[in-house]
Write a protein that holds these residues in place. Structure first.
Motif, PDB file in Angstrom:
ATOM      1  N   LEU A 147      -4.084  37.999  18.340  1.00 33.50           N
ATOM      2  CA  LEU A 147      -3.108  38.084  19.394  1.00 33.50           C
ATOM      3  C   LEU A 147      -3.574  38.171  20.925  1.00 33.50           C
ATOM      4  N   LEU A 148      -3.372  37.518  21.870  1.00 35.65           N
ATOM      5  CA  LEU A 148      -4.097  37.641  23.201  1.00 35.65           C
ATOM      6  C   LEU A 148      -2.722  38.089  24.030  1.00 35.65           C
TER       7      LEU A 148
ATOM      8  N   ARG B   9      -5.914  34.362  29.540  1.00 33.62           N
ATOM      9  CA  ARG B   9      -5.543  33.936  28.149  1.00 33.62           C
ATOM     10  C   ARG B   9      -5.972  32.878  27.742  1.00 33.62           C
ATOM     11  N   ALA B  10      -6.113  31.801  28.452  1.00 31.75           N
ATOM     12  CA  ALA B  10      -6.526  30.270  28.281  1.00 31.75           C
ATOM     13  C   ALA B  10      -7.740  30.402  28.195  1.00 31.75           C
ATOM     14  N   GLY B  11      -8.455  31.159  28.800  1.00 35.24           N
ATOM     15  CA  GLY B  11     -10.121  31.303  28.599  1.00 35.24           C
ATOM     16  C   GLY B  11     -10.377  31.949  27.229  1.00 35.24           C
ATOM     17  N   PHE B  12      -9.863  32.921  26.902  1.00 34.69           N
ATOM     18  CA  PHE B  12     -10.196  33.459  25.689  1.00 34.69           C
ATOM     19  C   PHE B  12      -9.647  32.740  24.316  1.00 34.69           C
TER      20      PHE B  12
ATOM     21  N   ILE C  61     -11.925  31.405  21.462  1.00 37.99           N
ATOM     22  CA  ILE C  61     -11.623  31.851  19.975  1.00 37.99           C
ATOM     23  C   ILE C  61     -11.257  30.616  19.130  1.00 37.99           C
ATOM     24  N   GLY C  62     -10.536  29.590  19.731  1.00 38.40           N
ATOM     25  CA  GLY C  62     -10.224  28.410  19.031  1.00 38.40           C
ATOM     26  C   GLY C  62     -11.235  27.660  18.808  1.00 38.40           C
ATOM     27  N   SER C  63     -12.687  27.855  19.309  1.00 37.29           N
ATOM     28  CA  SER C  63     -13.691  27.012  18.888  1.00 37.29           C
ATOM     29  C   SER C  63     -14.492  27.613  17.508  1.00 37.29           C
ATOM     30  N   GLN C  64     -13.931  28.647  16.920  1.00 40.58           N
ATOM     31  CA  GLN C  64     -14.518  29.088  15.957  1.00 40.58           C
ATOM     32  C   GLN C  64     -13.941  28.861  14.601  1.00 40.58           C
ATOM     33  N   PRO C  65     -14.609  28.116  13.534  1.00 48.09           N
ATOM     34  CA  PRO C  65     -13.689  27.837  12.400  1.00 48.09           C
ATOM     35  C   PRO C  65     -13.125  28.931  11.635  1.00 48.09           C
ATOM     36  N   ASP C  66     -13.609  30.210  11.999  1.00 44.06           N
ATOM     37  CA  ASP C  66     -12.943  31.385  11.115  1.00 44.06           C
ATOM     38  C   ASP C  66     -12.121  32.144  12.002  1.00 44.06           C
ATOM     39  N   MET C  67     -11.642  31.794  13.205  1.00 47.81           N
ATOM     40  CA  MET C  67     -10.556  32.447  13.823  1.00 47.81           C
ATOM     41  C   MET C  67      -9.413  31.305  14.458  1.00 47.81           C
ATOM     42  N   ARG C  68      -8.293  32.128  14.543  1.00 51.55           N
ATOM     43  CA  ARG C  68      -7.150  31.096  15.358  1.00 51.55           C
ATOM     44  C   ARG C  68      -6.502  32.017  16.267  1.00 51.55           C
ATOM     45  N   VAL C  69      -5.772  31.633  17.359  1.00 54.76           N
ATOM     46  CA  VAL C  69      -4.867  32.319  17.972  1.00 54.76           C
ATOM     47  C   VAL C  69      -3.796  32.305  17.301  1.00 54.76           C
TER      48      VAL C  69
ATOM     49  N   ARG D 162       4.946  42.257  15.563  1.00 53.04           N
ATOM     50  CA  ARG D 162       5.988  42.494  14.408  1.00 53.04           C
ATOM     51  C   ARG D 162       6.044  40.963  13.757  1.00 53.04           C
ATOM     52  N   ALA D 163       6.314  39.724  14.589  1.00 50.86           N
ATOM     53  CA  ALA D 163       6.570  38.446  14.390  1.00 50.86           C
ATOM     54  C   ALA D 163       5.365  37.837  13.503  1.00 50.86           C
ATOM     55  N   HIS D 164       4.273  38.120  14.096  1.00 49.95           N
ATOM     56  CA  HIS D 164       3.086  37.229  13.717  1.00 49.95           C
ATOM     57  C   HIS D 164       1.896  37.836  12.895  1.00 49.95           C
ATOM     58  N   ARG D 165       2.093  39.384  12.993  1.00 52.92           N
ATOM     59  CA  ARG D 165       1.099  40.219  12.049  1.00 52.92           C
ATOM     60  C   ARG D 165      -0.097  39.732  12.271  1.00 52.92           C
ATOM     61  N   PRO D 166      -0.760  39.828  13.415  1.00 46.95           N
ATOM     62  CA  PRO D 166      -2.244  39.298  13.533  1.00 46.95           C
ATOM     63  C   PRO D 166      -3.043  40.402  13.005  1.00 46.95           C
ATOM     64  N   ASP D 167      -4.437  40.043  12.906  1.00 45.13           N
ATOM     65  CA  ASP D 167      -5.540  40.932  12.367  1.00 45.13           C
ATOM     66  C   ASP D 167      -6.094  41.428  13.686  1.00 45.13           C
ATOM     67  N   VAL D 168      -6.173  41.002  14.816  1.00 42.45           N
ATOM     68  CA  VAL D 168      -6.749  41.657  15.854  1.00 42.45           C
ATOM     69  C   VAL D 168      -5.771  41.310  16.944  1.00 42.45           C
ATOM     70  N   VAL D 169      -5.723  42.268  18.080  1.00 40.30           N
ATOM     71  CA  VAL D 169      -5.139  42.126  19.121  1.00 40.30           C
ATOM     72  C   VAL D 169      -6.261  42.630  20.607  1.00 40.30           C
ATOM     73  N   LEU D 170      -6.235  41.189  21.227  1.00 45.99           N
ATOM     74  CA  LEU D 170      -6.955  41.629  22.519  1.00 45.99           C
ATOM     75  C   LEU D 170      -6.053  41.968  23.537  1.00 45.99           C
TER      76      LEU D 170
END
Length: 227
Positions: free
Chosen positions: A6-7, A15-18, A22-30, A45-53
């Motif tokens: 989550l950005l 946000r667009a730059g990050f 992140i989107g360039s990595q096969p093991d990550m998604r925004v 609450r809605a998306h339950r991300p693994d990591v928040v920047l």
């Protein structure tokens, strides 16, 4: 496993730059993006991300308050154990230490190199903490040493007294930002032994992770000055 991120920043360009990195990595998604802390809490609450920047200075709800709310949600089991990395501009922002106290897994400067950002996301996903020794020392010196009353707090000293001499030594090493492997090499111990000691230190001091251990060590006067 794909790591969802989550950005959170009030500047869409950042946000667009990050997101591109992140989107360039096969093991990550925004997973989602948010422009302020209130949106960030709802997105967790809605998306339950693994990591928040997480940015710090934002309208409506700042990053510090949002970090506290997200940490409380994770501690109560209402969301998974979301890891938070605070992104800050060091020259103008000294709130990162408060974010670490609130439960963030670490912090980075906003001009972080892409490869460092990606490695940091992977590190906190594995349960580690993101902490740059030089940045940590400068930021904590500027923030914690300005409040000497914290360093003589009897509660801090009582908690510190629960540690064995070896545990105090390892806490001091952790406070410099060294990894378990680096501590093991310096103290002629196995990495597994250091990991066990660190786990006991966190449990005895009632700390979430290594980053909070660094903050505690400074506040208790173990480093950065005498207690």
């Amino acid at each position: 496993m794909t790591v969802s991120v989550l950005l959170v920043d009030d500047q869409a360009l950042l946000r667009a730059g990050f997101a591109m990195v992140i989107g360039s990595q096969p093991d990550m998604r925004v997973a989602a993006q948010a422009g302020n802390g209130r949106e960030a809490v709802e997105a967790v609450r809605a998306h339950r991300p693994d990591v928040v920047l997480m940015d710090v200075r934002m309208p409506e709800l700042d990053g510090l308050a949002a970090t506290r709310e997200i940490t409380a949600l994770a501690d109560s089991g209402r969301v998974p154990d979301t890891k938070i990395i605070v992104l800050t501009t060091f020259d103008t922002d000294e709130y990162a230490v408060e974010a670490l106290r609130a439960g963030a897994a670490g912090f980075l400067l906003k001009d972080v190199q892409p490869e460092v950002l990606l490695d940091s996301i992977r590190t906190v996903t594995r349960g580690g903490a993101v902490i740059a020794p030089s940045t940590t020392r400068r930021l904590l010196d500027a923030t914690l040493l300005a409040a000497p009353e914290r360093r003589s707090d009897p509660a801090h000293q009582a908690r510190l007294a629960t540690l064995t001499e070896r545990e105090r030594e390892i806490l001091l090493e952790v406070a410099t930002g060294d990894s378990n492997a680096e501590i093991a090499a310096r103290m002629y111990l196995s990495e597994a032994t250091v990991k066990t000691h660190v786990g006991r230190i966190l449990a005895k001091l009632d700390l979430r992770d290594r980053v909070q251990a660094v903050v505690f060590a400074y506040e208790a006067g173990l480093v950065g000055g005498s207690s």
